[in-house]
Design a protein around this motif. Structure first.
Motif, PDB file in Angstrom:
ATOM      1  N   VAL A  31       2.041   1.799  -3.499  1.00  0.00           N
ATOM      2  CA  VAL A  31       0.978   2.405  -4.313  1.00  0.00           C
ATOM      3  C   VAL A  31       0.892   3.900  -4.041  1.00  0.00           C
ATOM      4  O   VAL A  31       0.819   4.710  -4.977  1.00  0.00           O
ATOM      5  CB  VAL A  31      -0.384   1.706  -4.050  1.00  0.00           C
ATOM      6  CG1 VAL A  31      -1.522   2.492  -4.662  1.00  0.00           C
ATOM      7  CG2 VAL A  31      -0.361   0.292  -4.598  1.00  0.00           C
ATOM      8  N   ASP A  32       0.928   4.284  -2.776  1.00  0.00           N
ATOM      9  CA  ASP A  32       0.854   5.703  -2.425  1.00  0.00           C
ATOM     10  C   ASP A  32       2.037   6.476  -3.017  1.00  0.00           C
ATOM     11  O   ASP A  32       1.868   7.583  -3.542  1.00  0.00           O
ATOM     12  CB  ASP A  32       0.812   5.882  -0.903  1.00  0.00           C
ATOM     13  CG  ASP A  32      -0.462   5.322  -0.284  1.00  0.00           C
ATOM     14  OD1 ASP A  32      -1.454   5.135  -1.023  1.00  0.00           O
ATOM     15  OD2 ASP A  32      -0.451   5.044   0.933  1.00  0.00           O
TER      16      ASP A  32
ATOM     17  N   VAL B 262      -5.622   6.741 -12.475  1.00  0.00           N
ATOM     18  CA  VAL B 262      -5.817   7.382 -11.171  1.00  0.00           C
ATOM     19  C   VAL B 262      -5.677   8.897 -11.310  1.00  0.00           C
ATOM     20  O   VAL B 262      -6.517   9.654 -10.820  1.00  0.00           O
ATOM     21  CB  VAL B 262      -4.814   6.829 -10.124  1.00  0.00           C
ATOM     22  CG1 VAL B 262      -4.856   7.653  -8.843  1.00  0.00           C
ATOM     23  CG2 VAL B 262      -5.102   5.368  -9.826  1.00  0.00           C
TER      24      VAL B 262
ATOM     25  N   GLN C 217       0.837  -1.206   0.000  1.00  0.00           N
ATOM     26  CA  GLN C 217       0.000   0.000   0.000  1.00  0.00           C
ATOM     27  C   GLN C 217       0.866   1.248   0.000  1.00  0.00           C
ATOM     28  O   GLN C 217       0.556   2.230  -0.671  1.00  0.00           O
ATOM     29  CB  GLN C 217      -0.949  -0.007   1.205  1.00  0.00           C
ATOM     30  CG  GLN C 217      -1.918   1.152   1.201  1.00  0.00           C
ATOM     31  CD  GLN C 217      -2.809   1.188  -0.037  1.00  0.00           C
ATOM     32  OE1 GLN C 217      -3.466   0.212  -0.364  1.00  0.00           O
ATOM     33  NE2 GLN C 217      -2.821   2.316  -0.735  1.00  0.00           N
TER      34      GLN C 217
ATOM     35  N   ILE D 233       1.616   6.831  -6.846  1.00  0.00           N
ATOM     36  CA  ILE D 233       0.644   7.879  -7.175  1.00  0.00           C
ATOM     37  C   ILE D 233       1.259   9.262  -6.975  1.00  0.00           C
ATOM     38  O   ILE D 233       1.073  10.155  -7.793  1.00  0.00           O
ATOM     39  CB  ILE D 233      -0.642   7.711  -6.342  1.00  0.00           C
ATOM     40  CG1 ILE D 233      -1.394   6.455  -6.791  1.00  0.00           C
ATOM     41  CG2 ILE D 233      -1.537   8.942  -6.460  1.00  0.00           C
ATOM     42  CD1 ILE D 233      -2.556   6.065  -5.904  1.00  0.00           C
TER      43      ILE D 233
ATOM     44  N   SER E 238     -10.212   3.176  -9.067  1.00  0.00           N
ATOM     45  CA  SER E 238      -8.963   3.245  -9.832  1.00  0.00           C
ATOM     46  C   SER E 238      -7.769   2.885  -8.959  1.00  0.00           C
ATOM     47  O   SER E 238      -6.869   2.158  -9.379  1.00  0.00           O
ATOM     48  CB  SER E 238      -8.763   4.639 -10.417  1.00  0.00           C
ATOM     49  OG  SER E 238      -9.754   4.939 -11.347  1.00  0.00           O
ATOM     50  N   LYS E 239      -7.769   3.400  -7.731  1.00  0.00           N
ATOM     51  CA  LYS E 239      -6.679   3.083  -6.805  1.00  0.00           C
ATOM     52  C   LYS E 239      -6.683   1.603  -6.445  1.00  0.00           C
ATOM     53  O   LYS E 239      -5.616   0.994  -6.292  1.00  0.00           O
ATOM     54  CB  LYS E 239      -6.780   3.939  -5.546  1.00  0.00           C
ATOM     55  CG  LYS E 239      -6.390   5.379  -5.757  1.00  0.00           C
ATOM     56  CD  LYS E 239      -6.472   6.172  -4.467  1.00  0.00           C
ATOM     57  CE  LYS E 239      -6.056   7.617  -4.668  1.00  0.00           C
ATOM     58  NZ  LYS E 239      -6.133   8.384  -3.421  1.00  0.00           N
TER      59      LYS E 239
END
Length: 179
Positions: A112-113, A145, A109, A116, A161-162
């Motif tokens: 992912v952050d 995203v 996670q 982005i 999307s996330k």
């Protein structure tokens, strides 16, 4: 090698996403699903029977445990990959994530952050760490995203999307850990 300048995405980039995936992307998606099928086949018979998926998929997963021929197993995993396309990725990944553990899920996670927030540099770093990464596919998820965020879509659409981005990162991590 010269670095590419940091680029901003134009409206044309967002609209080009709406098309169908290329043949290569489709093939790689099938390969990822087959690799996930291999992960599912490693579960116990009891766990496989409890999966909330189609009966045909459960039968295929149980059958592959009985097959000893390498080529026959490969074909069976291709079949499993095709059957997995009809299933919800999130549900399947939820059954495989206990193998990863909560620490690993939290780490993914954070990836992912960072992806982005920072884009390409982090994608390259992630790809070095996880060898099954398709940079193009990861960029496509990131672009979706960013598109949703820039168009001020509702929270539900941005979250979806996330989640797709997170599911892809999770698939890559599962596949990379076992290759």
């Amino acid at each position: 090698m010269a670095r590419r300048p940091q680029q901003r995405f134009s409206e044309d980039d967002y609209e080009s996403l709406e098309g169908r995936a290329s043949k290569t992307e489709q093939k790689k998606a099938v390969q990822r699903m087959a690799a996930l099928g291999e992960q599912l086949a490693n579960l116990s018979k009891k766990q496989i029977q409890q999966l909330p998926v189609e009966e045909r998929l459960i039968d295929a997963l149980l059958d592959v445990q009985l097959i000893t021929s390498h080529e026959a197993r490969r074909r069976q995993f291709q079949r499993i990959g095709k059957l997995l396309r009809n299933e919800d990725e999130t549900v399947i990944l939820s059954y495989l994530t206990p193998q990863q553990g909560l620490k690993k899920t939290a780490q993914l996670q954070r990836w992912v952050d960072r992806i982005i927030a920072q884009g390409d540099p982090v994608i390259n770093e992630f790809a070095k760490m996880y060898n099954a990464t398709e940079r193009h596919t990861l960029r496509q998820h990131l672009l979706r995203v960013h598109r949703d965020m820039s168009q001020q879509a509702d929270e539900e659409q941005i979250a979806a999307s996330k989640l797709k981005l997170f599911n892809y990162v999770q698939q890559v991590a599962l596949i990379s850990d076992n290759t």
